[in-house]
Design a protein around this motif. Structure first.
Motif, PDB file in Angstrom:
ATOM      1  N   TRP A  40      27.780  46.057  52.695  1.00 15.97           N
ATOM      2  CA  TRP A  40      28.070  44.726  52.155  1.00 15.97           C
ATOM      3  C   TRP A  40      27.650  44.625  50.686  1.00 15.97           C
ATOM      4  O   TRP A  40      27.734  43.582  50.081  1.00 15.97           O
ATOM      5  N   ARG A  56      30.635  39.982  55.230  1.00 15.88           N
ATOM      6  CA  ARG A  56      30.322  41.415  55.392  1.00 15.88           C
ATOM      7  C   ARG A  56      28.892  41.621  55.864  1.00 15.88           C
ATOM      8  O   ARG A  56      28.635  42.424  56.770  1.00 15.88           O
ATOM      9  N   SER A  59      28.498  40.756  59.471  1.00 16.01           N
ATOM     10  CA  SER A  59      29.215  41.645  60.392  1.00 16.01           C
ATOM     11  C   SER A  59      28.398  42.896  60.694  1.00 16.01           C
ATOM     12  O   SER A  59      28.712  43.633  61.624  1.00 16.01           O
ATOM     13  N   HIS A  60      27.331  43.116  59.908  1.00 15.11           N
ATOM     14  CA  HIS A  60      26.461  44.282  60.112  1.00 15.11           C
ATOM     15  C   HIS A  60      25.076  43.915  60.626  1.00 15.11           C
ATOM     16  O   HIS A  60      24.464  44.700  61.349  1.00 15.11           O
ATOM     17  N   VAL A  87      20.253  45.075  63.676  1.00 15.03           N
ATOM     18  CA  VAL A  87      21.491  45.709  63.249  1.00 15.03           C
ATOM     19  C   VAL A  87      22.494  45.523  64.390  1.00 15.03           C
ATOM     20  O   VAL A  87      22.210  45.877  65.537  1.00 15.03           O
ATOM     21  N   GLY A  89      25.424  46.931  64.968  1.00 13.92           N
ATOM     22  CA  GLY A  89      26.104  48.119  65.464  1.00 13.92           C
ATOM     23  C   GLY A  89      25.299  48.974  66.418  1.00 13.92           C
ATOM     24  O   GLY A  89      25.867  49.713  67.217  1.00 13.92           O
ATOM     25  N   LEU A 125      21.026  51.598  59.659  1.00 14.80           N
ATOM     26  CA  LEU A 125      22.437  51.450  59.981  1.00 14.80           C
ATOM     27  C   LEU A 125      23.016  52.664  60.677  1.00 14.80           C
ATOM     28  O   LEU A 125      24.111  52.597  61.238  1.00 14.80           O
TER      29      LEU A 125
END
Length: 126
Positions: A40, A56, A59-60, A87, A89, A125
């Motif tokens: 982002w 952005r 979304s993470h 996080v 993801g 991440l």
């Protein structure tokens, strides 16, 4: 309203995920800057750019900002605090120190810079 009160309001609105309230504090020519290596990251211009940055980011991460101190000097407000969250993801939790530098003109935010531990975020991440 003082510049510090404006920034306190931004953090409160972000905490509620009231992005319309966050965006309402922005000058039309606002610039947001976050370290480019982050998904982002980059430099964003205008209210639409801020909206893109926030979309952005969110979304993470599911972040919450805790302010430890706010300092005002001239047209700048510096926030020292922590960003905690998860996080999205991979479910990893994080808790990182950060500094945000805000510049305001006529009670509107004209620039925002984020300074945090980019290598730690990149590792989280993965």
């Amino acid at each position: 309203m003082s510049d510090i009160k404006t920034i306190e309001g931004v953090y409160a609105a972000f905490g509620r995920r009231d992005l319309a309230a966050v965006l309402s504090t922005m000058d039309p020519a606002v610039t947001f800057v976050q370290a480019a290596p982050l998904p982002w990251g980059g430099t964003y211009h205008g209210v639409e750019g801020v909206q893109t940055f926030l979309t952005r980011l969110l979304s993470h991460l599911d972040p919450q900002v805790t302010t430890e101190a706010l300092y005002s000097s001239g047209d700048h407000v510096v926030q020292i605090g922590r960003t905690r969250g998860r996080v999205l993801g991979n479910g990893k939790d994080f808790d990182l120190p950060e500094v945000h530098i805000w510049r305001l003109a006529n009670t509107k935010i004209v620039s925002y810079q984020v300074h945090t531990d980019v290598p730690a975020l990149l590792e989280l991440l993965t």
